[in-house]
Design an enzyme around this catalytic site. Sequence first.
Site, short mmCIF file in Angstrom:
data_model
loop_
_atom_site.label_atom_id
_atom_site.label_comp_id
_atom_site.label_asym_id
_atom_site.label_seq_id
_atom_site.Cartn_x
_atom_site.Cartn_y
_atom_site.Cartn_z
N LYS A 242 0.82 -1.22 0.00
CA LYS A 242 0.00 0.00 0.00
C LYS A 242 0.86 1.27 0.00
O LYS A 242 0.42 2.32 -0.47
CB LYS A 242 -0.94 0.02 1.21
C1 PLP Z 1 -4.23 -4.92 0.31
C2 PLP Z 1 -3.40 -6.12 0.25
C3 PLP Z 1 -3.65 -7.14 -0.68
C4 PLP Z 1 -4.81 -7.09 -1.63
O1 PLP Z 1 -4.67 -6.07 -2.60
P1 PLP Z 1 -5.95 -5.58 -3.41
O2 PLP Z 1 -5.47 -4.43 -4.21
O3 PLP Z 1 -6.95 -5.16 -2.36
O4 PLP Z 1 -6.44 -6.71 -4.21
C5 PLP Z 1 -2.79 -8.23 -0.71
N1 PLP Z 1 -1.76 -8.33 0.16
C6 PLP Z 1 -1.50 -7.38 1.07
C7 PLP Z 1 -0.37 -7.57 2.00
C8 PLP Z 1 -2.29 -6.23 1.15
O5 PLP Z 1 -2.02 -5.29 2.06
#
Ligand code: PLP
Length: 497
Positions: A112
Amino acid sequence: MDLLYKSTRSNDIAVTASQAILKGLSDDGGLFMPERIPALDISMKDMVNMSYQEIAYEVMKLFLSDFTEEELRSCIRQAYDDKFDTKEIAPIAKVGKAYYLELFHGATIAFKDMALSILPHLMTTAAKKNHADHEIVILTATSGDTGKAALAGFADVPGTKIVVFYPKNGVSPIQEKQMITQKGDNTFVVGIHGNFDDAQSGVKAIFGDKKMAEKMAAAGFQFSSANSINIGRLIPQVVYYVYAYVKLLENGEISENEKINVTVPTGNFGNILAAYLAKGIGVPIGKLICASNENKVLYDFFSTGIYDRNREFVLTSSPSMDILISSNLERLIYKISGEDAECNRKLMAELSSRGSYQITDEMRSRLEDFYGNYASEQETAAMIREVYEDTGYVMDTHTAVGAAVYRKYCADTKDKTKTVIASTASPYKFTRSVMGAIDSKYNALGDFELVDELSRISGTPVPKAIEEIRTAKVLHDTVCEASQMEDVICRFLGICD
Ligand SMILES: *Cc1c(COP(=O)(O)O)cnc(C)c1O
């Protein structure tokens, strides 16, 4: 001519990129999509030896066409700096047959950060461009990682406040500690009794509440979103797929124009949608492999054409993927319907009234680029253990879901195309599950003992993000019901009736 963004739910709404970033969600509840997918105006080969920041500019300028070069380069420079623990920003680790694109080298050690380090800069720039004089209140639902990354990005940014809702019993101990110790006078963190879908639905309902918007405006506030429903989150995520391809080319791992596959551990469908857009702008990508955990609503969708959230919500060891309503799938549905907003609007109405919808055969035929599968808890743990024992590489639970599904894909299809697996979090964020998978003897250790043990067995230093929270004070302790989210926001903002 600027590239405009249209709502996935009506044909009448079209806004510039900066307006779409400021608003987050369209007024009709739809998501913004570019009216056409732009094309890269530079070849992969000509990007060889470019830095992450330079490639980011080449990609983002296509989508954010109403930002000036100076504005965009300044946002990029401020985002991708020494907040990341490596100059490469997103290094690739070759382990066994696969390439792990490590997206966890930012401030909060999950992918993120890739988008949320730049979103505050894009948003404050967008506010200036549009002469928005209201204070921006970022409203965010998190399954664990978005919350901390958004808090870190927006903490003490002038002209903004940020409110984060997380499922009180649905995140890892480290994830919770990271959030509730967040500093910054403009930050608010709230646990809710409920799961991520409850938090996300609550946030979407508040966005759609006209009375609340009026109350906010009267007090000088306006909402926006740091979730991947905001295109300001999505576009920066396209960059690292382009970057990964260029680096593989640069290092002689692939030849010019050779196709690669991409495997993405998926929850809200944001990250994999970014990979789809990367393919759309011209990166030679073959299959988009969508990996789910036991909340396998997307796997079922790809196998049957029916999206059905009516099922039990499972709490897994990959909590950031514990999601039954994958918001960004709406953008793909809109695309495969031939950008038919009316068709998409009807399907989304069925999703909210009945909890399910079915797409047509014609729409299904446009999903050829995708392959979906899932990994059970047992398969996920076995993957972590096996790769550690074979190679010494320790991956987190989300990445392990991706690796396990990639293995199923290879067995199913015999496809030998080189594959990049998005490595979405540092194992330090999910130490309990990761270490427990490697050896059950670790189950007896405390959270920070596990951290030290992980450092020892993996030979990697404990990240700064973890060191910081060892002794940090808890600064947020509000917990509420999902039905009280709006009241809590009013209280924080001091706009109670
Ligand atoms: C948010 C997240 C995901 C999923 O990503 P999306 O964009 O919501 O599909 C997978 N792994 C981790 C560690 C995340 O923080």
